[in-house]
Design a protein around this motif. Structure first.
Motif, PDB file in Angstrom:
ATOM      1  N   SER A  44       0.818  -1.222   0.000  1.00  0.00           N
ATOM      2  CA  SER A  44       0.000   0.000   0.000  1.00  0.00           C
ATOM      3  C   SER A  44       0.846   1.265   0.000  1.00  0.00           C
ATOM      4  O   SER A  44       0.409   2.310  -0.485  1.00  0.00           O
ATOM      5  N   ALA A 100      -3.181   7.350  -3.202  1.00  0.00           N
ATOM      6  CA  ALA A 100      -4.408   7.171  -2.427  1.00  0.00           C
ATOM      7  C   ALA A 100      -5.593   6.767  -3.295  1.00  0.00           C
ATOM      8  O   ALA A 100      -6.398   5.903  -2.909  1.00  0.00           O
ATOM      9  N   GLU A 101      -5.711   7.372  -4.478  1.00  0.00           N
ATOM     10  CA  GLU A 101      -6.840   7.049  -5.351  1.00  0.00           C
ATOM     11  C   GLU A 101      -6.816   5.594  -5.785  1.00  0.00           C
ATOM     12  O   GLU A 101      -7.859   4.927  -5.827  1.00  0.00           O
ATOM     13  N   ARG A 161      -5.375   3.117  -4.139  1.00  0.00           N
ATOM     14  CA  ARG A 161      -5.687   2.296  -2.965  1.00  0.00           C
ATOM     15  C   ARG A 161      -7.190   2.182  -2.770  1.00  0.00           C
ATOM     16  O   ARG A 161      -7.711   1.100  -2.458  1.00  0.00           O
ATOM     17  N   GLU A 162      -7.899   3.290  -2.928  1.00  0.00           N
ATOM     18  CA  GLU A 162      -9.355   3.277  -2.780  1.00  0.00           C
ATOM     19  C   GLU A 162      -9.992   2.333  -3.797  1.00  0.00           C
ATOM     20  O   GLU A 162     -10.903   1.558  -3.465  1.00  0.00           O
ATOM     21  N   LYS A 179      -4.945   0.123   5.248  1.00  0.00           N
ATOM     22  CA  LYS A 179      -4.511   1.507   5.049  1.00  0.00           C
ATOM     23  C   LYS A 179      -5.694   2.422   4.729  1.00  0.00           C
ATOM     24  O   LYS A 179      -5.823   3.524   5.284  1.00  0.00           O
ATOM     25  N   VAL A 180      -6.578   1.974   3.831  1.00  0.00           N
ATOM     26  CA  VAL A 180      -7.732   2.791   3.458  1.00  0.00           C
ATOM     27  C   VAL A 180      -8.642   3.014   4.666  1.00  0.00           C
ATOM     28  O   VAL A 180      -9.120   4.130   4.891  1.00  0.00           O
ATOM     29  N   ASP A 205      -6.872   5.419   7.241  1.00  0.00           N
ATOM     30  CA  ASP A 205      -6.890   6.799   6.743  1.00  0.00           C
ATOM     31  C   ASP A 205      -8.266   7.427   6.949  1.00  0.00           C
ATOM     32  O   ASP A 205      -8.378   8.600   7.316  1.00  0.00           O
ATOM     33  N   SER A 258      -8.810  10.630   9.383  1.00  0.00           N
ATOM     34  CA  SER A 258      -9.335  11.843   8.745  1.00  0.00           C
ATOM     35  C   SER A 258     -10.617  12.315   9.410  1.00  0.00           C
ATOM     36  O   SER A 258     -10.904  13.511   9.444  1.00  0.00           O
ATOM     37  N   LYS A 313      -2.138  11.911   8.628  1.00  0.00           N
ATOM     38  CA  LYS A 313      -2.662  10.670   9.198  1.00  0.00           C
ATOM     39  C   LYS A 313      -2.001  10.317  10.536  1.00  0.00           C
ATOM     40  O   LYS A 313      -1.912   9.144  10.921  1.00  0.00           O
TER      41      LYS A 313
END
Length: 269
Positions: free
Chosen positions: A89, A94-95, A97-98, A182-183, A186, A190, A205
């Motif tokens: 990861s 980030a995108e 990972r999502e 991770k997702v 985060d 957040s 984070k």
């Protein structure tokens, strides 16, 4: 030519050696590793039906929980459930990972996520808290795992298991666990950003960035910071106390639902 000029000429012609930070050197190493199903195939060949990859994230953070995940992928990369692009990861934007987290939830046999909060981390230390979170994730899998591939550590359970150094960069199952953990972490961190805006949690984070350290020096730690971590306990201002923690008569259910509790555990199969 004088001796000093000669030395200068030799030094200027010497090959330049790039100095890398430990983090940069590690990332370069991870990028060279291939994430495959080789470890899973060996476990399947030994007779294991449900092989789970297990990993944690947030171990080095100063704030909030450590979050772990366990994922059971379909055997032999079933084309109907193949997930392309699985890797550590830390190497993914980030995108991406999502996107992958959604695919992992849709195309795995089972997945589970568990968290151990900052108070427990301070009690038993981050190493044991990480292992505990991973164990809790494994215990929530349905169907249950019959074999574990674990990133770097061994868990306190009777299941056959294989710890793998840099496992999230070598095993697709561990990489999948790394991504969904991770997702989820985060998202959890957040959600606390509006409560503690001074720390910049939405961007860092909870990790040890210059802005975060400066905020700790100026404002002191929040109740969700890890008090056993030196940048936190070294902060010159005492720990902040949340208003709802002082109101003993307030119903805990009245805490806004969009802000997750720090002992939140989410699981699905």
């Amino acid at each position: 030519m004088s001796k000093s000029r000669s030395n200068s000429a030799r030094s200027s012609n010497a090959p330049h050696t790039e100095k890398l930070s430990a983090a940069t050197a590690k990332l370069r190493l991870l990028k060279k590793l291939r994430c495959t199903l080789n470890f899973e195939k060996r476990a399947w060949a030994s007779g294991a039906q449900y092989v789970a990859g297990v990993d944690e994230v947030g171990r080095g953070s100063l704030f909030g929980p450590v979050v772990a995940a366990a994922v059971i992928l379909y055997e032999n990369d079933d084309p109907a459930h193949r997930i392309r692009g699985l890797r550590d990861s830390k190497l993914l934007p980030a995108e991406r990972r999502e996107e992958l987290a959604l695919l992992i939830r849709q195309h795995s046999i089972a997945w589970a996520i568990a968290a151990v909060d900052s108070a427990r981390i301070d009690q038993i230390n981050i190493y044991h808290a990480s292992r505990l979170a991973m164990l809790h994730a494994v215990q929530q899998l349905a169907p249950a795992a019959g074999y574990l591939l674990v990133d770097a550590v061994r868990l306190d359970c009777d299941l056959p298991q294989q710890p793998i150094i840099h496992g999230d960069a070598l095993s697709r199952s561990i990489a999948a666990a790394s991504i969904i953990a991770k997702v989820e972490r985060d998202r959890m961190i957040s959600a606390w950003d509006p409560v503690f805006p001074m720390y910049g949690l939405a961007s860092n984070k909870g990790y040890c960035t210059p802005r975060h350290l400066a905020a700790l020096r100026e404002h002191g730690p929040s109740p969700l910071h890890r008090q056993s971590f030196s940048p936190v306990w070294n902060a010159p201002i005492p720990q902040e106390v949340l208003g709802f923690m002082l109101d003993e008569d307030r119903d805990p259910e009245a805490i806004p639902s969009e802000v997750p509790s720090e002992d939140e555990q989410v699981a699905a199969g």
